[in-house]
Motif scaffolding. Structure first.
Motif, mmCIF file in Angstrom:
data_model
loop_
_atom_site.group_PDB
_atom_site.id
_atom_site.type_symbol
_atom_site.label_atom_id
_atom_site.label_comp_id
_atom_site.label_asym_id
_atom_site.label_seq_id
_atom_site.Cartn_x
_atom_site.Cartn_y
_atom_site.Cartn_z
ATOM 1 N N ASP B 250 -3.745 7.813 0.445
ATOM 2 C CA ASP B 250 -4.699 6.807 0.481
ATOM 3 C C ASP B 250 -5.921 7.146 -0.288
ATOM 4 O O ASP B 250 -6.672 6.243 -0.715
ATOM 5 N N ARG B 251 -6.408 8.440 0.049
ATOM 6 C CA ARG B 251 -7.736 8.814 -0.215
ATOM 7 C C ARG B 251 -7.806 8.951 -2.073
ATOM 8 O O ARG B 251 -8.789 8.660 -2.548
ATOM 9 N N VAL B 252 -6.616 9.235 -2.617
ATOM 10 C CA VAL B 252 -6.735 9.471 -3.816
ATOM 11 C C VAL B 252 -6.094 8.210 -4.908
ATOM 12 O O VAL B 252 -6.122 8.221 -6.160
ATOM 13 N N SER B 253 -5.278 7.288 -4.185
ATOM 14 C CA SER B 253 -5.058 6.261 -4.732
ATOM 15 C C SER B 253 -6.060 5.280 -5.185
ATOM 16 O O SER B 253 -7.114 5.451 -4.744
ATOM 17 N N ASP B 254 -5.946 4.161 -6.265
ATOM 18 C CA ASP B 254 -6.873 3.322 -6.689
ATOM 19 C C ASP B 254 -7.356 2.250 -5.557
ATOM 20 O O ASP B 254 -8.354 1.786 -5.736
ATOM 21 N N ALA B 255 -6.378 1.822 -4.705
ATOM 22 C CA ALA B 255 -6.355 1.123 -3.606
ATOM 23 C C ALA B 255 -5.571 1.294 -2.658
ATOM 24 O O ALA B 255 -4.308 1.503 -2.795
ATOM 25 N N SER B 256 -6.012 1.026 -1.326
ATOM 26 C CA SER B 256 -5.335 1.231 -0.475
ATOM 27 C C SER B 256 -5.199 -0.001 0.852
ATOM 28 O O SER B 256 -6.153 -0.535 0.945
ATOM 29 N N ALA B 257 -4.154 -0.083 1.436
ATOM 30 C CA ALA B 257 -3.737 -0.989 2.333
ATOM 31 C C ALA B 257 -3.038 -0.673 3.507
ATOM 32 O O ALA B 257 -2.460 0.460 3.424
#
Lengths: 72, 426
Positions: B250-257
Motif C-alpha cells: 500500500d505504501r509503494v503503490s500509486d493508490a490504495s484502498a
C-alpha cells in the motif's frame, strides 16, 4: 477563433476524453464576447456535433465492454 | 503371488494402524515446528511444518485441539509463521486416512509477529532510501482508463466486487490475472502475475484481495513484491485492507484502498458523473449561444434606434412636433391670459354689483328717511282721514272767512272732485 472544426470522421477518431476536451475548448471560445454571431453559430453547431459523438461513443463503449481472464 | 500373502481388508488395516497409534510410545509427544496455517473454531487446527521450509515440500503435521476457539490453550495468540511446540497424543483417523496430533498444550517458541515487524521495518528503510515511499513518485490514475489488469483470486468475492463496481463506471475492458493473494505461494503468484501484466499496455493494474485472514498479509509486506510495484510504469492500485497495519504494498503503490470495491472506484468516473458532466457541457453550450443571440438582438435594436433617430423624416417629424408643441403652449398661454382677464372682469362685476347694491341700499334708506320726513305733509293722508282740499275759483281755501254763503267751491279728493255750494252756518 483559434479552434479548428473537425470533420465527423476526425471526431470519430478521438477518444471520449478527447471529445470532452474538444467540447470544453468550444465552450471556452464561445465564452469570448468578441466573437461574431456567425462564428458563434458555427461553434454552437460544432459543439452539438461533438456532444452527439460523445453520446454515440458512450453507448458503443457500454456495449463493447469485455471482461477477460488471462490464463497462465 | 497374491495367494501366498495375507490379504487384509481396508477396515482390517485401519484397525491395525489405529491400534499402532494407541501405543503409549505415541502418547504425550512434544513436537515443534513453524505454523503454516491455523484455523480456530469449535475444533482448532494447526498445520505444523519444518521452520523456514514453507515454500518447499516440507512434511506437514496436522495438530488439533478440542476446545472452543482455542482459548483454553491460548491458541488465539498463535500466528502463521510462529514457531511453536505442541504436546499431545497421536491419533489415526480411519475415514480420512490421516494422522492427527491431539494437543493438550501449546507454547510459542518464536513469535513471527516480532520477526515480521523487524523485517518490515528493514524493508521500509530500504525502500525509503531508494525513494520509493515518496508520495511525489506516485503516478496519477488516468481519468479515462480503457483497459485494466486485475490481479486477484479468480474465485474470490473480490473479483466480483471489482467487476460490479467497474460496470457502474465509464466503460473499460478488464483482464483478470488469477493470483494467489494469501497463504502458500502468494508471493510467487503475485510476482509472476505482476510481471506479466506490466508487459502489456494496461492503463492501470489493480492488486486486491477480499476478506481473508488478517494474519496472512506477509506477501504484501514482502520486499520483492514492493519493488515490483514501485518500479511499475503502469499505475498500480492496491486494495489489501486492514488499515491498522498498512502493508508495504500500500505504501509503494500509486493508490490504495481498503476494499476491492473502493479500489475499483478509483478507476474512471462513475457513469452518472460522466453523463451529468456531458449534460452540463450541453447546457453551458446552449446558454452561451442563447446569450450571444440575445446580445446580438440588443445590439441590433440599438443600431436601429440610432439609425431611426438620425433619419430626415424623423427630423422633420421632430420639427413638426416642436412647432405643434410651441403652438399648443402659446394657445395655453393665451387661454390663461384670457381666463385671467375674465376673472378680473368677474371680480369687477362682483365689486360693482356689490357697490351698486350698497348704493341702492343707501339711496333706499335715504329715500325712506325722506319719505318718513315728508309723511306728515302727504295730502292723501289728510284725505284718508276725511280731509279734502277746497278751492274757490282755483284758489285754495284755507280759512272759512274766505267763503260766503252760496259760494260755489270745488272739493278735491284723491279719487275725484265735487262741487259744493256753501250754506249758512247754523
Amino acid at each position: 477563433m483559434d479552434i479548428v472544426i473537425l470533420t465527423k470522421e476526425q471526431l470519430n477518431e478521438l477518444s471520449y476524453e478527447e471529445l470532452e476536451k474538444e467540447t470544453e475548448k468550444v465552450i471556452r471560445t464561445l465564452s469570448d464576447s468578441s466573437i461574431g454571431l456567425d462564428t458563434a453559430s458555427r461553434l454552437y453547431a460544432y459543439g452539438n456535433e461533438i456532444l452527439s459523438a460523445m453520446t454515440d461513443r458512450l453507448d458503443g463503449l457500454m456495449k463493447s465492454v469485455e471482461d477477460k481472464v488471462e490464463t497462465e | 503371488m497374491i495367494a501366498n500373502k495375507k490379504m487384509l481388508s481396508v477396515s482390517e488395516l485401519s484397525k491395525i494402524l489405529k491400534a499402532c497409534f494407541e501405543n503409549p510410545a505415541f502418547s504425550d509427544l512434544t513436537v515443534y515446528g513453524e505454523v503454516y496455517s491455523i484455523r480456530l473454531g469449535k475444533f482448532s487446527y494447526i498445520d505444523l511444518g519444518d521452520q523456514g521450509h514453507k515454500e518447499t515440500n516440507s512434511p506437514l503435521l496436522r495438530v488439533a485441539f478440542s476446545c472452543f476457539y482455542g482459548n483454553q490453550y491460548g491458541l488465539e495468540d498463535i500466528k502463521v509463521g510462529d514457531v511453536i511446540s505442541v504436546t499431545g497424543n497421536l491419533s489415526y483417523y480411519p475415514h480420512g486416512s490421516s494422522i492427527t496430533l491431539w494437543g493438550n498444550k501449546a507454547e510459542i517458541l518464536q513469535s513471527q509477529l516480532g520477526k515480521s515487524l523487524l523485517e518490515k521495518k528493514k524493508t521500509l528503510e530500504k525502500l525509503d532510501k531508494l525513494g520509493y515511499l515518496d508520495s511525489k513518485r506516485k503516478k496519477s490514475i488516468p481519468p479515462y482508463c480503457k483497459k485494466i489488469a486485475i490481479l486477484t483470486a479468480a474465485s474470490g468475492a473480490a473479483y466480483q466486487d471489482i467487476l460490479k463496481t467497474l460496470h457502474e463506471r465509464f466503460p473499460l475492458d478488464s483482464v483478470l490475472y488469477p493470483t494467489v493473494v494469501q497463504g502458500d505461494g502468494a508471493k510467487r503468484s503475485i510476482l509472476r502475475q505482476l510481471r506479466r501484466a506490466k508487459e502489456k499496455d494496461f492503463d492501470v493494474i489493480i492488486l486486491g484481495r477480499g476478506g481473508g485472514s488478517k494474519t496472512d498479509l506477509s506477501c504484501f509486506d514482502d520486499e520483492d513484491v514492493a519493488m515490483e510495484i514501485a518500479t511499475s510504469t503502469i499505475p498500480i492500485i492496491t486494495c489489501i485492507g486492514h488499515t491498522i497495519d498498512t502493508a508495504i504494498a500500500d505504501r509503494v503503490s500509486d493508490a490504495s484502498a481498503i476494499t476491492p470495491t473502493e479500489g475499483a472506484s478509483l478507476v474512471n468516473r462513475s457513469l452518472k458523473e460522466v453523463i451529468d458532466y456531458r449534460e452540463d457541457l450541453r447546457k453551458r453550450l446552449e446558454n452561451l449561444f442563447i446569450n450571444k443571440l440575445q446580445n446580438e438582438a440588443l445590439n441590433l435594436e440599438r443600431y436601429l434606434n440610432t439609425l431611426e433617430s438620425l433619419s430626415p423624416q424623423k427630423k422633420v417629424s421632430q420639427k413638426a412636433k416642436d412647432i405643434k408643441d410651441k403652438k399648443r403652449r402659446l394657445c395655453d398661454l393665451y387661454r390663461q391670459r384670457l381666463d385671467a382677464y375674465r376673472n378680473d372682469i368677474d371680480d369687477y362685476q362682483s365689486t360693482l354689483s356689490s357697490q351698486m347694491k350698497l348704493l341702492i341700499s343707501y339711496s333706499t334708506n335715504r329715500l325712506m328717511s325722506y319719505k318718513s320726513a315728508l309723511a306728515p305733509f302727504d295730502p292723501t293722508i289728510a284725505e284718508k282721514h276725511g280731509y279734502a282740499l277746497v278751492f274757490k275759483d282755483g284758489i285754495k281755501v284755507t280759512s272759512a272767512s274766505q267763503l260766503k254763503d252760496l259760494d260755489t267751491v270745488e272739493i278735491t279728493y284723491t279719487d275725484g272732485r265735487k262741487r259744493a255750494i256753501v250754506s249758512k252756518e247754523d
